[in-house]
Design a protein around this motif. Structure first.
Motif, PDB file in Angstrom:
ATOM      1  N   THR A 165       9.502   2.303   0.275  1.00 27.07           N
ATOM      2  CA  THR A 165       9.771   3.490  -0.536  1.00 27.07           C
ATOM      3  C   THR A 165       9.556   3.180  -2.012  1.00 27.07           C
ATOM      4  O   THR A 165       8.976   3.981  -2.758  1.00 27.07           O
ATOM      5  CB  THR A 165      11.209   3.983  -0.309  1.00 27.07           C
ATOM      6  N   LYS A 166       9.986   2.008  -2.435  1.00 27.86           N
ATOM      7  CA  LYS A 166       9.812   1.605  -3.834  1.00 27.86           C
ATOM      8  C   LYS A 166       8.330   1.404  -4.159  1.00 27.86           C
ATOM      9  O   LYS A 166       7.857   1.796  -5.240  1.00 27.86           O
ATOM     10  CB  LYS A 166      10.594   0.327  -4.101  1.00 27.86           C
ATOM     11  N   VAL A 167       7.594   0.777  -3.241  1.00 27.94           N
ATOM     12  CA  VAL A 167       6.162   0.565  -3.459  1.00 27.94           C
ATOM     13  C   VAL A 167       5.443   1.909  -3.587  1.00 27.94           C
ATOM     14  O   VAL A 167       4.628   2.116  -4.492  1.00 27.94           O
ATOM     15  CB  VAL A 167       5.550  -0.274  -2.317  1.00 27.94           C
ATOM     16  N   HIS A 168       5.756   2.822  -2.682  1.00 29.75           N
ATOM     17  CA  HIS A 168       5.125   4.138  -2.709  1.00 29.75           C
ATOM     18  C   HIS A 168       5.456   4.857  -4.013  1.00 29.75           C
ATOM     19  O   HIS A 168       4.581   5.481  -4.638  1.00 29.75           O
ATOM     20  CB  HIS A 168       5.584   4.972  -1.508  1.00 29.75           C
ATOM     21  N   ASN A 169       6.710   4.769  -4.442  1.00 33.73           N
ATOM     22  CA  ASN A 169       7.105   5.407  -5.698  1.00 33.73           C
ATOM     23  C   ASN A 169       6.371   4.811  -6.892  1.00 33.73           C
ATOM     24  O   ASN A 169       6.060   5.525  -7.856  1.00 33.73           O
ATOM     25  CB  ASN A 169       8.616   5.282  -5.902  1.00 33.73           C
ATOM     26  N   SER A 170       6.082   3.520  -6.827  1.00 35.23           N
ATOM     27  CA  SER A 170       5.364   2.898  -7.949  1.00 35.23           C
ATOM     28  C   SER A 170       3.986   3.520  -8.121  1.00 35.23           C
ATOM     29  O   SER A 170       3.424   3.510  -9.222  1.00 35.23           O
ATOM     30  CB  SER A 170       5.230   1.387  -7.718  1.00 35.23           C
ATOM     31  N   ILE A 171       3.450   4.089  -7.058  1.00 35.31           N
ATOM     32  CA  ILE A 171       2.135   4.725  -7.095  1.00 35.31           C
ATOM     33  C   ILE A 171       2.232   6.225  -7.378  1.00 35.31           C
ATOM     34  O   ILE A 171       1.510   6.762  -8.216  1.00 35.31           O
ATOM     35  CB  ILE A 171       1.393   4.506  -5.759  1.00 35.31           C
ATOM     36  N   TYR A 172       3.181   6.916  -6.712  1.00 35.59           N
ATOM     37  CA  TYR A 172       3.192   8.370  -6.692  1.00 35.59           C
ATOM     38  C   TYR A 172       4.330   9.034  -7.472  1.00 35.59           C
ATOM     39  O   TYR A 172       4.323  10.251  -7.627  1.00 35.59           O
ATOM     40  CB  TYR A 172       3.298   8.858  -5.238  1.00 35.59           C
ATOM     41  N   HIS A 173       5.326   8.286  -7.923  1.00 33.27           N
ATOM     42  CA  HIS A 173       6.502   8.922  -8.525  1.00 33.27           C
ATOM     43  C   HIS A 173       6.082   9.862  -9.665  1.00 33.27           C
ATOM     44  O   HIS A 173       5.253   9.499 -10.509  1.00 33.27           O
ATOM     45  CB  HIS A 173       7.478   7.866  -9.048  1.00 33.27           C
ATOM     46  N   PRO A 174       6.643  11.082  -9.721  1.00 32.34           N
ATOM     47  CA  PRO A 174       6.204  12.065 -10.724  1.00 32.34           C
ATOM     48  C   PRO A 174       6.535  11.693 -12.167  1.00 32.34           C
ATOM     49  O   PRO A 174       6.019  12.338 -13.098  1.00 32.34           O
ATOM     50  CB  PRO A 174       6.957  13.339 -10.308  1.00 32.34           C
ATOM     51  N   GLU A 175       7.360  10.687 -12.372  1.00 33.91           N
ATOM     52  CA  GLU A 175       7.689  10.285 -13.736  1.00 33.91           C
ATOM     53  C   GLU A 175       7.029   8.969 -14.139  1.00 33.91           C
ATOM     54  O   GLU A 175       6.519   8.836 -15.259  1.00 33.91           O
ATOM     55  CB  GLU A 175       9.205  10.171 -13.908  1.00 33.91           C
TER      56      GLU A 175
ATOM     57  N   HIS B 237       7.701  -3.608 -12.183  1.00 32.58           N
ATOM     58  CA  HIS B 237       8.882  -4.310 -11.678  1.00 32.58           C
ATOM     59  C   HIS B 237       9.031  -4.108 -10.173  1.00 32.58           C
ATOM     60  O   HIS B 237       9.303  -5.061  -9.424  1.00 32.58           O
ATOM     61  CB  HIS B 237      10.132  -3.805 -12.410  1.00 32.58           C
ATOM     62  N   LEU B 238       8.836  -2.862  -9.709  1.00 30.89           N
ATOM     63  CA  LEU B 238       8.963  -2.589  -8.273  1.00 30.89           C
ATOM     64  C   LEU B 238       7.932  -3.363  -7.466  1.00 30.89           C
ATOM     65  O   LEU B 238       8.235  -3.894  -6.379  1.00 30.89           O
ATOM     66  CB  LEU B 238       8.810  -1.083  -8.016  1.00 30.89           C
TER      67      LEU B 238
ATOM     68  N   GLY C 207       0.826  -1.196   0.000  1.00 31.91           N
ATOM     69  CA  GLY C 207       0.000   0.000   0.000  1.00 31.91           C
ATOM     70  C   GLY C 207       0.859   1.244   0.000  1.00 31.91           C
ATOM     71  O   GLY C 207       2.078   1.178  -0.183  1.00 31.91           O
ATOM     72  N   THR C 208       0.228   2.381   0.209  1.00 34.20           N
ATOM     73  CA  THR C 208       0.951   3.642   0.260  1.00 34.20           C
ATOM     74  C   THR C 208       1.780   3.739   1.544  1.00 34.20           C
ATOM     75  O   THR C 208       1.604   2.953   2.479  1.00 34.20           O
ATOM     76  CB  THR C 208      -0.014   4.832   0.230  1.00 34.20           C
ATOM     77  N   SER C 209       2.638   4.732   1.600  1.00 35.15           N
ATOM     78  CA  SER C 209       3.426   4.937   2.820  1.00 35.15           C
ATOM     79  C   SER C 209       2.544   5.364   3.985  1.00 35.15           C
ATOM     80  O   SER C 209       2.885   5.151   5.145  1.00 35.15           O
ATOM     81  CB  SER C 209       4.531   5.973   2.575  1.00 35.15           C
ATOM     82  N   GLY C 210       1.385   5.988   3.690  1.00 32.72           N
ATOM     83  CA  GLY C 210       0.439   6.313   4.755  1.00 32.72           C
ATOM     84  C   GLY C 210      -0.127   5.057   5.379  1.00 32.72           C
ATOM     85  O   GLY C 210      -0.209   4.927   6.610  1.00 32.72           O
TER      86      GLY C 210
END
Length: 256
Positions: free
Chosen positions: A167-177, A193-194, A138-141
């Motif tokens: 951190t990788k999981v959260h980025n898979s959802i929210y990363h700006p790119e 992949h993450l 899930g998210t970091s929250g």
């Protein structure tokens, strides 16, 4: 408990496609042979008034989104909703969900608000009784509040990823790119992949099933299982719970 009112209410806007996703899953999981046999529902999506749940949990914004979520629930109730849900996992964090229920109580609301984590716990125990350890994505929250530990009340043990993996999981959802939210629901190869790496990590730690505890996560997996582990789409579970609460006989049998 059965609804005394006609409508299923969905609080959307968290993100905007999440409510649409649950609404579609209600239709998909309902036994019906024609339009008139489907269940009545109302989706309220007003994204601009609901602050980001994870940002609030992480202390990056000060306004609790619970207050505007509660206002929307009251509007849904006034429109005829007797059962309702929140189309967001992070909105079930205690510091948000408990405030929502408090606001409903203050306003003498009788709307039946389902809790996504309780429904996931019941679902796993019923359909996968051999599972003892459940991995959580899930998210970091969601991670920070450890909100899925609530399913331990159903005799299940939770397994979380490491802080680095989170951190990788959260980025898979929210990363700006390459994040799924950024790409409007499209899953980049980087995000896929993450997430599959994180699922494999949870399997190594003994998970027998994995909860996809964010609306965007099921988009990254093409099957209902991964490396032999059932993937539990929390939004699908919630949609099925809404159908069962409203009209139990209309719920399609579960197919793995």
């Amino acid at each position: 408990m059965a609804s005394e009112k006609k409508l299923i209410g969905i609080v959307g806007g968290m993100g905007p496609s999440a409510g649409i996703d649950i609404s579609y899953k209600i239709v998909d999981q309902t036994i019906a042979s024609k339009d008139q046999e489907h269940l009545p529902q109302i989706l309220y999506s007003e994204p601009e008034i609901i602050g980001d749940r994870t940002e609030y949990i992480m202390g990056r914004i000060s306004e609790n989104p619970a207050y505007n979520i509660a206002k929307i629930l009251l509007k849904l109730e006034s429109a005829g909703a007797g059962i309702a849900c929140l189309a967001c996992n992070s909105a079930h964090a205690p510091q948000i969900f408990d405030v929502i229920t408090g606001e409903l109580s203050k306003n003498n609301s009788s709307i039946w608000l389902l809790h996504i984590i309780d429904e996931v716990g019941k679902f796993i125990k019923h359909h996968y009784p051999a599972v003892e350890k459940v991995g959580i994505l899930g998210t970091s929250g969601t991670y920070k509040t450890n909100q899925y530990s609530r399913i331990e009340g159903f005799g299940l043990e939770t397994v979380n990823v490491s802080p680095e993996e989170q951190t990788k999981v959260h980025n898979s959802i929210y990363h700006p790119e390459y994040g799924i939210k950024t790409l409007g629901g499209t899953v980049s190869e980087k995000s896929r992949h993450l997430l599959t790496d994180a699922a494999g990590w949870l399997k190594e730690k003994g998970a027998g099933a994995i909860v996809l505890g964010c609306t965007e996560l099921p988009l990254a997996f093409s099957d209902k299982s991964y490396k032999g582990m059932p993937l539990i789409d929390a939004s699908l579970v919630l949609a099925r719970a809404l159908i069962h609460a409203h009209s139990p006989g209309k719920l399609k049998p579960w197919k793995e």
